[in-house]
Motif scaffolding. Structure first.
Motif, PDB file in Angstrom:
ATOM      1  N   GLY A  23       0.798  -1.217   0.000  1.00  0.00           N
ATOM      2  CA  GLY A  23       0.000   0.000   0.000  1.00  0.00           C
ATOM      3  C   GLY A  23       0.827   1.261   0.000  1.00  0.00           C
ATOM      4  N   VAL A  24       0.142   2.379   0.231  1.00  0.00           N
ATOM      5  CA  VAL A  24       0.773   3.694   0.217  1.00  0.00           C
ATOM      6  C   VAL A  24       0.200   4.532   1.359  1.00  0.00           C
ATOM      7  N   VAL A  25       1.092   5.228   2.065  1.00  0.00           N
ATOM      8  CA  VAL A  25       0.696   6.168   3.113  1.00  0.00           C
ATOM      9  C   VAL A  25       1.180   7.547   2.672  1.00  0.00           C
ATOM     10  N   ARG A  26       0.262   8.320   2.081  1.00  0.00           N
ATOM     11  CA  ARG A  26       0.628   9.605   1.486  1.00  0.00           C
ATOM     12  C   ARG A  26      -0.482  10.635   1.731  1.00  0.00           C
ATOM     13  N   PRO A  27      -0.791  10.917   3.003  1.00  0.00           N
ATOM     14  CA  PRO A  27      -1.845  11.903   3.285  1.00  0.00           C
ATOM     15  C   PRO A  27      -1.461  13.293   2.789  1.00  0.00           C
ATOM     16  N   ALA A  28      -2.461  14.118   2.568  1.00  0.00           N
ATOM     17  CA  ALA A  28      -2.257  15.474   2.059  1.00  0.00           C
ATOM     18  C   ALA A  28      -1.282  16.251   2.931  1.00  0.00           C
ATOM     19  N   PHE A  29      -0.331  16.924   2.280  1.00  0.00           N
ATOM     20  CA  PHE A  29       0.666  17.801   2.902  1.00  0.00           C
ATOM     21  C   PHE A  29       1.711  17.066   3.739  1.00  0.00           C
ATOM     22  N   SER A  30       1.685  15.736   3.751  1.00  0.00           N
ATOM     23  CA  SER A  30       2.749  14.977   4.406  1.00  0.00           C
ATOM     24  C   SER A  30       4.007  15.058   3.544  1.00  0.00           C
ATOM     25  N   ALA A  31       5.147  14.670   4.109  1.00  0.00           N
ATOM     26  CA  ALA A  31       6.396  14.693   3.349  1.00  0.00           C
ATOM     27  C   ALA A  31       6.314  13.825   2.089  1.00  0.00           C
ATOM     28  N   PRO A  32       5.766  12.592   2.149  1.00  0.00           N
ATOM     29  CA  PRO A  32       5.644  11.809   0.916  1.00  0.00           C
ATOM     30  C   PRO A  32       4.721  12.460  -0.120  1.00  0.00           C
ATOM     31  N   ASP A  33       3.656  13.106   0.342  1.00  0.00           N
ATOM     32  CA  ASP A  33       2.746  13.786  -0.581  1.00  0.00           C
ATOM     33  C   ASP A  33       3.455  14.922  -1.304  1.00  0.00           C
ATOM     34  N   LEU A  34       4.192  15.727  -0.580  1.00  0.00           N
ATOM     35  CA  LEU A  34       4.885  16.858  -1.203  1.00  0.00           C
ATOM     36  C   LEU A  34       5.987  16.368  -2.137  1.00  0.00           C
ATOM     37  N   ALA A  35       6.687  15.298  -1.741  1.00  0.00           N
ATOM     38  CA  ALA A  35       7.705  14.735  -2.623  1.00  0.00           C
ATOM     39  C   ALA A  35       7.074  14.194  -3.910  1.00  0.00           C
ATOM     40  N   ALA A  36       5.910  13.556  -3.775  1.00  0.00           N
ATOM     41  CA  ALA A  36       5.205  13.056  -4.954  1.00  0.00           C
ATOM     42  C   ALA A  36       4.773  14.200  -5.867  1.00  0.00           C
ATOM     43  N   ARG A  37       4.320  15.303  -5.291  1.00  0.00           N
ATOM     44  CA  ARG A  37       3.907  16.455  -6.089  1.00  0.00           C
ATOM     45  C   ARG A  37       5.103  17.094  -6.796  1.00  0.00           C
ATOM     46  N   ASP A  38       6.250  17.106  -6.147  1.00  0.00           N
ATOM     47  CA  ASP A  38       7.454  17.605  -6.812  1.00  0.00           C
ATOM     48  C   ASP A  38       7.818  16.715  -7.995  1.00  0.00           C
ATOM     49  N   TRP A  39       7.725  15.412  -7.788  1.00  0.00           N
ATOM     50  CA  TRP A  39       8.012  14.475  -8.886  1.00  0.00           C
ATOM     51  C   TRP A  39       7.015  14.649 -10.034  1.00  0.00           C
ATOM     52  N   LEU A  40       5.735  14.777  -9.701  1.00  0.00           N
ATOM     53  CA  LEU A  40       4.726  14.992 -10.729  1.00  0.00           C
ATOM     54  C   LEU A  40       4.996  16.268 -11.516  1.00  0.00           C
ATOM     55  N   ALA A  41       5.352  17.327 -10.801  1.00  0.00           N
ATOM     56  CA  ALA A  41       5.656  18.589 -11.476  1.00  0.00           C
ATOM     57  C   ALA A  41       6.799  18.407 -12.462  1.00  0.00           C
ATOM     58  N   GLY A  42       7.803  17.640 -12.067  1.00  0.00           N
ATOM     59  CA  GLY A  42       8.919  17.380 -12.970  1.00  0.00           C
ATOM     60  C   GLY A  42       8.499  16.592 -14.197  1.00  0.00           C
ATOM     61  N   ARG A  43       7.641  15.611 -14.013  1.00  0.00           N
ATOM     62  CA  ARG A  43       7.154  14.812 -15.153  1.00  0.00           C
ATOM     63  C   ARG A  43       6.284  15.647 -16.084  1.00  0.00           C
ATOM     64  N   MET A  44       5.485  16.538 -15.497  1.00  0.00           N
ATOM     65  CA  MET A  44       4.670  17.427 -16.328  1.00  0.00           C
ATOM     66  C   MET A  44       5.553  18.364 -17.147  1.00  0.00           C
ATOM     67  N   ALA A  45       6.557  18.922 -16.505  1.00  0.00           N
ATOM     68  CA  ALA A  45       7.472  19.828 -17.223  1.00  0.00           C
ATOM     69  C   ALA A  45       8.205  19.083 -18.330  1.00  0.00           C
ATOM     70  N   ALA A  46       8.646  17.854 -18.040  1.00  0.00           N
ATOM     71  CA  ALA A  46       9.350  17.067 -19.050  1.00  0.00           C
ATOM     72  C   ALA A  46       8.448  16.744 -20.239  1.00  0.00           C
ATOM     73  N   ALA A  47       7.141  16.712 -20.004  1.00  0.00           N
ATOM     74  CA  ALA A  47       6.179  16.455 -21.083  1.00  0.00           C
ATOM     75  C   ALA A  47       5.859  17.712 -21.884  1.00  0.00           C
ATOM     76  N   GLY A  48       6.488  18.844 -21.529  1.00  0.00           N
ATOM     77  CA  GLY A  48       6.260  20.085 -22.267  1.00  0.00           C
ATOM     78  C   GLY A  48       5.074  20.878 -21.779  1.00  0.00           C
ATOM     79  N   LEU A  49       4.581  20.565 -20.577  1.00  0.00           N
ATOM     80  CA  LEU A  49       3.448  21.282 -20.006  1.00  0.00           C
ATOM     81  C   LEU A  49       3.949  22.369 -19.059  1.00  0.00           C
ATOM     82  N   GLU A  50       3.202  23.455 -18.956  1.00  0.00           N
ATOM     83  CA  GLU A  50       3.529  24.518 -18.013  1.00  0.00           C
ATOM     84  C   GLU A  50       3.022  24.119 -16.633  1.00  0.00           C
TER      85      GLU A  50
END
Length: 393
Positions: A23-50
């Motif tokens: 499973g996954v323990v990633r509640p909103a605003f937890s350290a894993p949640d914020l790290a996941a959002r940083d990773w997502l932002a990087g993947r979005m940018a790499a896809a050419g999205l703003e």
């Protein structure tokens, strides 16, 4: 052209953030949640999205100009599954990326924040849609007494500014079913007809805390006995009001003082009910409130009922739903169905702003909100292909 291998790889990479066993323990605003959002932002940018992050922590990957928005959420329950929400975000990312590579239609993607309810439920999309003001949301406390305002400080300099909903033509959300229907029928796709509404309230029954060994049963004002009587009577009292699709749940109970040798002086509990018909929700509320009053009177308890929160049922947009149905028949001929959603989703809030539609893939054994949550890879890919076809990619 969509790349199923890339999609599955990204889905498993997102799974690493907050991973605990299956499973996954990633509640909103937890350290894993914020790290996941940083990773997502990087993947979005790499896809050419703003990449844009608003004050709630909703993460957007934006295509130029007006676009169709795809997505879901990436936070989880305190102990959650790896696909709930994450599937819709990563599928949206893959469709948006494939559309840019093929110079196809403009597709944007979003990961909404706090869908799972650390601060109330579908919080990120509720604030973005205007259904809830940020000022009001900021005062909500989680179970540890932390306010949303305090939790949002963890966003730091990630916030780049608000995203105007007017730039989107509509919203599509892919999600696991979180129920047993598709899996039991060996079907691959569910096209959602409507999302049920829900009501929720906190109830407090107060009696008299006393010694468990010396207080005669006839003289007790036992708050837990009042809760037990309410739970037992409610099913019978609702019998002539509800349908097989109606559900109601006592999901959170706190006894005070919660000790073995003390008659409980207070019982606080949540009462939630869901149905696809607004009028039936009203009738259920009337029965619940009447039953509470009757039980409190019969057991000599004081009753306090908090404010009733909730969302109205939402029908899916006919045009977007039709596109999903055509796509479902092409991807899974004869192995799809129309069905309501008994679970709440960000699409409910987004529907205040634009046309929305949803599709489901099966949950193995109907299990969700648990570490055992899973879906066959073939069904995950079928959902991706259906979403992409409906989006014109």
């Amino acid at each position: 052209m969509i790349d199923p291998s890339r999609f599955l790889s990204d889905l498993h990479q997102l799974r690493r953030f907050g991973a605990e066993g299956r499973g996954v323990v990633r509640p909103a605003f937890s350290a894993p949640d914020l790290a996941a959002r940083d990773w997502l932002a990087g993947r979005m940018a790499a896809a050419g999205l703003e990449v844009r992050v608003d004050a709630m922590g909703n993460v957007f990957g934006l295509a130029p100009g007006r676009s169709l928005l795809l997505g879901s959420h990436s936070d989880t329950q305190p102990t959650g599954g790896w696909l709930d929400g994450a599937l819709g975000v990563i599928a949206g990312l893959e469709v948006a990326r494939a559309a840019r590579e093929a110079r196809g239609p403009a597709i944007s993607v979003v990961s909404f924040q706090d869908e799972e309810g650390r601060f109330g439920g579908t919080t990120g999309s509720a604030v973005w849609s205007g259904a809830l003001s940020l000022a009001e949301a900021d005062g909500v406390e989680d179970l540890d007494g932390i306010t949303l305002r305090a939790a949002r400080q963890a966003l730091g300099d990630r916030v780049t500014g608000e995203v105007d909903p007017a730039r989107f033509t509509g919203y599509l959300e892919l999600h696991i079913e979180q129920g047993p229907i598709l899996d039991a029928a060996a079907e691959q796709i569910g096209v959602v007809t409507d999302i049920v509404g829900y009501r929720e309230v906190m109830v407090t029954l107060s009696g008299q805390q006393n010694h468990a060994g010396t207080t005669p049963m006839a003289l007790r004002r036992d708050a837990f006995q009042g809760l037990a009587a309410f739970a037992a009577q409610l099913n019978d009292n609702l019998r002539n009001v509800v349908t097989p699709q109606s559900v109601w749940t006592i999901g959170h109970v706190t006894l005070s003082p919660n000790a073995a040798s003390i008659v409980p002086g207070q019982a606080q509990f949540s009462m939630q009910w869901r149905d696809g018909d607004e009028a039936r929700l009203e009738r259920m509320q009337a029965v619940i409130e009447t039953t509470l009053r009757e039980v409190a009177r019969a057991t000599g308890l004081d009753l306090f009922v908090g404010p009733v929160l909730g969302l109205a049922p939402v029908a899916m947009d006919a045009a977007l739903r039709a596109r999903l149905e055509v796509a479902a028949e092409a991807v899974a001929p004869g192995r799809w169905r129309r069905m309501p959603s008994g679970a709440l989703h960000d699409a409910t809030n987004v529907a205040c702003l634009m046309p929305v539609a949803m599709l489901f893939v099966p949950s193995i054994g109907g299990i969700s909100h648990a570490f055992e949550e899973d879906t066959a890879e073939a069904d995950l890919v079928a959902g991706l292909r259906t979403l992409a076809a409906a989006a014109g990619v």
